[in-house]
Design a protein around this motif. Structure first.
Motif, PDB file in Angstrom:
ATOM      1  N   THR A  40      -2.805  -1.271-156.371  1.00 16.42           N
ATOM      2  CA  THR A  40      -3.882  -0.663-157.154  1.00 16.42           C
ATOM      3  C   THR A  40      -4.134   0.769-156.709  1.00 16.42           C
ATOM      4  O   THR A  40      -4.131   1.068-155.512  1.00 16.42           O
ATOM      5  CB  THR A  40      -5.201  -1.472-157.065  1.00 16.42           C
ATOM      6  OG1 THR A  40      -6.256  -0.698-157.639  1.00 16.42           O
ATOM      7  CG2 THR A  40      -5.556  -1.850-155.661  1.00 16.42           C
ATOM      8  N   ARG A  42      -6.774   2.228-158.530  1.00 21.63           N
ATOM      9  CA  ARG A  42      -8.071   2.403-159.198  1.00 21.63           C
ATOM     10  C   ARG A  42      -9.083   2.931-158.175  1.00 21.63           C
ATOM     11  O   ARG A  42      -9.200   2.384-157.076  1.00 21.63           O
ATOM     12  CB  ARG A  42      -8.526   1.030-159.716  1.00 21.63           C
ATOM     13  CG  ARG A  42      -9.543   1.049-160.832  1.00 21.63           C
ATOM     14  CD  ARG A  42      -9.875  -0.368-161.257  1.00 21.63           C
ATOM     15  NE  ARG A  42     -10.423  -1.143-160.146  1.00 21.63           N
ATOM     16  CZ  ARG A  42     -11.676  -1.066-159.738  1.00 21.63           C
ATOM     17  NH1 ARG A  42     -12.535  -0.275-160.337  1.00 21.63           N
ATOM     18  NH2 ARG A  42     -12.101  -1.790-158.717  1.00 21.63           N
ATOM     19  N   ARG A  51     -11.632  -0.283-154.602  1.00 26.46           N
ATOM     20  CA  ARG A  51     -10.670  -1.272-155.067  1.00 26.46           C
ATOM     21  C   ARG A  51     -10.881  -2.640-154.416  1.00 26.46           C
ATOM     22  O   ARG A  51     -11.036  -2.729-153.198  1.00 26.46           O
ATOM     23  CB  ARG A  51      -9.250  -0.799-154.738  1.00 26.46           C
ATOM     24  CG  ARG A  51      -8.898   0.500-155.372  1.00 26.46           C
ATOM     25  CD  ARG A  51      -7.580   0.994-154.848  1.00 26.46           C
ATOM     26  NE  ARG A  51      -7.650   1.410-153.437  1.00 26.46           N
ATOM     27  CZ  ARG A  51      -6.606   1.767-152.719  1.00 26.46           C
ATOM     28  NH1 ARG A  51      -5.401   1.760-153.263  1.00 26.46           N
ATOM     29  NH2 ARG A  51      -6.750   2.135-151.464  1.00 26.46           N
ATOM     30  N   VAL A  52     -10.818  -3.661-155.235  1.00 25.61           N
ATOM     31  CA  VAL A  52     -10.880  -5.023-154.690  1.00 25.61           C
ATOM     32  C   VAL A  52      -9.584  -5.307-153.916  1.00 25.61           C
ATOM     33  O   VAL A  52      -9.577  -6.004-152.901  1.00 25.61           O
ATOM     34  CB  VAL A  52     -11.100  -6.040-155.835  1.00 25.61           C
ATOM     35  CG1 VAL A  52     -11.007  -7.457-155.318  1.00 25.61           C
ATOM     36  CG2 VAL A  52     -12.453  -5.796-156.492  1.00 25.61           C
ATOM     37  N   GLY A  53      -8.492  -4.713-154.362  1.00 23.97           N
ATOM     38  CA  GLY A  53      -7.185  -4.955-153.721  1.00 23.97           C
ATOM     39  C   GLY A  53      -7.146  -4.572-152.260  1.00 23.97           C
ATOM     40  O   GLY A  53      -6.444  -5.216-151.471  1.00 23.97           O
ATOM     41  N   PRO A 118      -3.155  -6.776-158.455  1.00 24.81           N
ATOM     42  CA  PRO A 118      -4.182  -7.241-159.402  1.00 24.81           C
ATOM     43  C   PRO A 118      -3.472  -7.653-160.683  1.00 24.81           C
ATOM     44  O   PRO A 118      -2.282  -7.357-160.869  1.00 24.81           O
ATOM     45  CB  PRO A 118      -5.022  -5.981-159.657  1.00 24.81           C
ATOM     46  CG  PRO A 118      -4.062  -4.855-159.471  1.00 24.81           C
ATOM     47  CD  PRO A 118      -3.069  -5.306-158.429  1.00 24.81           C
ATOM     48  N   GLU A 119      -4.198  -8.350-161.530  1.00 27.28           N
ATOM     49  CA  GLU A 119      -3.651  -8.635-162.870  1.00 27.28           C
ATOM     50  C   GLU A 119      -4.241  -7.595-163.812  1.00 27.28           C
ATOM     51  O   GLU A 119      -5.472  -7.492-163.939  1.00 27.28           O
ATOM     52  CB  GLU A 119      -4.051 -10.041-163.306  1.00 27.28           C
ATOM     53  CG  GLU A 119      -3.492 -10.391-164.673  1.00 27.28           C
ATOM     54  CD  GLU A 119      -3.715 -11.865-164.993  1.00 27.28           C
ATOM     55  OE1 GLU A 119      -2.956 -12.695-164.470  1.00 27.28           O
ATOM     56  OE2 GLU A 119      -4.645 -12.169-165.742  1.00 27.28           O
ATOM     57  N   TYR A 120      -3.383  -6.803-164.413  1.00 27.55           N
ATOM     58  CA  TYR A 120      -3.814  -5.854-165.438  1.00 27.55           C
ATOM     59  C   TYR A 120      -3.173  -6.280-166.755  1.00 27.55           C
ATOM     60  O   TYR A 120      -1.938  -6.337-166.857  1.00 27.55           O
ATOM     61  CB  TYR A 120      -3.370  -4.421-165.098  1.00 27.55           C
ATOM     62  CG  TYR A 120      -4.165  -3.723-164.005  1.00 27.55           C
ATOM     63  CD1 TYR A 120      -5.359  -4.243-163.503  1.00 27.55           C
ATOM     64  CD2 TYR A 120      -3.713  -2.514-163.485  1.00 27.55           C
ATOM     65  CE1 TYR A 120      -6.073  -3.581-162.511  1.00 27.55           C
ATOM     66  CE2 TYR A 120      -4.432  -1.844-162.497  1.00 27.55           C
ATOM     67  CZ  TYR A 120      -5.601  -2.383-162.018  1.00 27.55           C
ATOM     68  OH  TYR A 120      -6.305  -1.724-161.039  1.00 27.55           O
ATOM     69  N   ASN A 121      -4.018  -6.578-167.733  1.00 16.88           N
ATOM     70  CA  ASN A 121      -3.521  -6.998-169.053  1.00 16.88           C
ATOM     71  C   ASN A 121      -2.460  -8.091-168.951  1.00 16.88           C
ATOM     72  O   ASN A 121      -1.365  -7.997-169.512  1.00 16.88           O
ATOM     73  CB  ASN A 121      -3.016  -5.781-169.841  1.00 16.88           C
ATOM     74  CG  ASN A 121      -4.163  -4.839-170.132  1.00 16.88           C
ATOM     75  OD1 ASN A 121      -5.270  -5.284-170.475  1.00 16.88           O
ATOM     76  ND2 ASN A 121      -3.940  -3.537-169.958  1.00 16.88           N
ATOM     77  N   HIS A 122      -2.790  -9.091-168.162  1.00 15.88           N
ATOM     78  CA  HIS A 122      -1.971 -10.301-168.004  1.00 15.88           C
ATOM     79  C   HIS A 122      -0.597 -10.045-167.396  1.00 15.88           C
ATOM     80  O   HIS A 122       0.320 -10.849-167.575  1.00 15.88           O
ATOM     81  CB  HIS A 122      -1.823 -11.045-169.350  1.00 15.88           C
ATOM     82  CG  HIS A 122      -3.101 -11.681-169.786  1.00 15.88           C
ATOM     83  ND1 HIS A 122      -3.156 -12.665-170.742  1.00 15.88           N
ATOM     84  CD2 HIS A 122      -4.376 -11.484-169.380  1.00 15.88           C
ATOM     85  CE1 HIS A 122      -4.419 -13.027-170.913  1.00 15.88           C
ATOM     86  NE2 HIS A 122      -5.177 -12.317-170.104  1.00 15.88           N
ATOM     87  N   TYR A 150      -4.648 -11.306-157.360  1.00 15.06           N
ATOM     88  CA  TYR A 150      -6.105 -11.503-157.367  1.00 15.06           C
ATOM     89  C   TYR A 150      -6.660 -10.904-158.646  1.00 15.06           C
ATOM     90  O   TYR A 150      -5.987 -10.123-159.344  1.00 15.06           O
ATOM     91  CB  TYR A 150      -6.740 -10.805-156.145  1.00 15.06           C
ATOM     92  CG  TYR A 150      -6.529  -9.308-156.188  1.00 15.06           C
ATOM     93  CD1 TYR A 150      -5.367  -8.746-155.690  1.00 15.06           C
ATOM     94  CD2 TYR A 150      -7.473  -8.465-156.789  1.00 15.06           C
ATOM     95  CE1 TYR A 150      -5.139  -7.371-155.766  1.00 15.06           C
ATOM     96  CE2 TYR A 150      -7.251  -7.097-156.867  1.00 15.06           C
ATOM     97  CZ  TYR A 150      -6.083  -6.556-156.356  1.00 15.06           C
ATOM     98  OH  TYR A 150      -5.857  -5.218-156.443  1.00 15.06           O
ATOM     99  N   SER A 151      -7.884 -11.266-158.959  1.00 16.75           N
ATOM    100  CA  SER A 151      -8.583 -10.630-160.072  1.00 16.75           C
ATOM    101  C   SER A 151     -10.072 -10.854-159.871  1.00 16.75           C
ATOM    102  O   SER A 151     -10.487 -11.618-158.978  1.00 16.75           O
ATOM    103  CB  SER A 151      -8.134 -11.218-161.418  1.00 16.75           C
ATOM    104  OG  SER A 151      -8.615 -12.537-161.550  1.00 16.75           O
ATOM    105  N   GLN A 152     -10.839 -10.195-160.708  1.00 16.34           N
ATOM    106  CA  GLN A 152     -12.276 -10.482-160.691  1.00 16.34           C
ATOM    107  C   GLN A 152     -12.563 -11.667-161.612  1.00 16.34           C
ATOM    108  O   GLN A 152     -13.670 -12.195-161.614  1.00 16.34           O
ATOM    109  CB  GLN A 152     -13.067  -9.250-161.127  1.00 16.34           C
ATOM    110  CG  GLN A 152     -13.067  -8.172-160.054  1.00 16.34           C
ATOM    111  CD  GLN A 152     -14.030  -7.046-160.360  1.00 16.34           C
ATOM    112  OE1 GLN A 152     -15.089  -7.246-160.952  1.00 16.34           O
ATOM    113  NE2 GLN A 152     -13.661  -5.844-159.974  1.00 16.34           N
TER     114      GLN A 152
END
Ligand SMILES: Cc1cc2nc3c(=O)[nH]c(=O)nc-3n(C[C@H](O)[C@H](O)[C@H](O)COP(=O)(O)O)c2cc1C
Length: 247
Positions: A40, A42, A51-53, A118-122, A150-152
């Motif tokens: 990530t 972001r 970033r959560v990552g 992360p998962e971005y747009n599946h 991971y994801s939110q």
């Protein structure tokens, strides 16, 4: 007689190589050099400005260190690579940008890889794929990888994980069967990568995957002493058509 003498000699040689191999292992599991690729870049919210990552990467690195491994996190935000213009392997030797030659060396000397996406747009994150695309498969290959998504949201990036499997297989760093998925990761780890609920089962869950990776990495590391994998299946360095089936 001659055949017997030769087989005795080669067994002795094999035993010497095995002894060297096992004395080079630091323990039953051994110390590995592990690269964790973070996926990530972001850097602003909402909802989270950070970033959560980086929380997931910090937790992964701390667990691997606790198990005796040397760990580096490859952070695409720090690397700041452009969208791919020219991969590392396409430069004349000695003319690669420093950022690429240093990372290539880190990949070459690693024993195993953790891919944190992360998962971005599946699907898997473009930042992770962009980093990986800068390097050829030969420096990843014959070493295992672990997928950690991971994801939110509630699926923990499972679709990104499935998308990563063929990519890692193509790079030759085959992903182990167990995968890590962290739903609502922002509620699992704090901004330092510590578990928010300390009494949870997350360590056991992460270690199921990391233990598989550790086993395969030690097996590969030990077997390379006996057999150079590139002597059996050399790296393809000229044309993509080298992969083609015969006409
Ligand atoms: C472009 C984009 C696409 C996203 N797509 C998904 C998705 O497909 N599935 C999901 O669960 N979350 C999705 N999310 C939400 C992410 O799970 C959440 O933003 C997470 O914090 C991203 O990780 P990061 O903070 O490390 O960048 C998406 C977020 C962004 C920015």
């Amino acid at each position: 007689m001659l055949g017997m003498a030769m087989s005795t000699m080669s067994r002795a040689r094999l035993e010497r190589r095995l002894a060297r191999c096992f004395s080079s292992a630091t323990s039953a599991t051994g110390k590995l050099s592990v690269l964790c690729f973070l996926g990530t870049t972001r850097n602003d919210g909402p909802p989270f400005p950070t970033r959560v990552g980086s929380r997931v990467a910090a937790y992964s690195a701390s667990l691997l260190k606790k198990h005796g491994h040397a760990v580096e996190v490859v952070d695409p935000l720090e690397l700041d690579l452009p969208l791919l213009r020219k991969p590392e392997f396409a430069y004349q030797r000695g003319e690669q940008p420093k950022v690429l030659s240093e990372l290539a060396e880190a990949i070459r000397s690693a024993d195993a890889f953790v891919m944190i996406s992360p998962e971005y747009n599946h699907t898997a994150s473009p930042a992770l794929l962009n980093t990986l695309n800068h390097f050829g498969s030969s420096i990843f290959s014959y070493k295992p990888s672990a997928i950690c998504t991971y994801s939110q949201g509630q699926w923990g990036g499972a679709r990104a994980a499935v998308a990563l499997r063929p990519i890692l297989s193509e790079l030759g760093c085959l992903p182990v069967s167990a995968m890590i998925h962290v739903p609502a990761a922002h509620t699992v780890f704090d901004e330092h990568g510590s578990l928010i609920k300390e009494e949870s089962d997350w360590e056991q869950y992460f270690m199921r995957t990391f233990s598989q990776m550790e086993w395969w990495a030690m097996a590969a590391k030990n077997h390379k002493v006996l057999q150079d994998p590139f002597s059996l299946s050399p790296a393809l360095k000229r044309q993509p058509s080298q992969r083609n089936a015969p006409k």
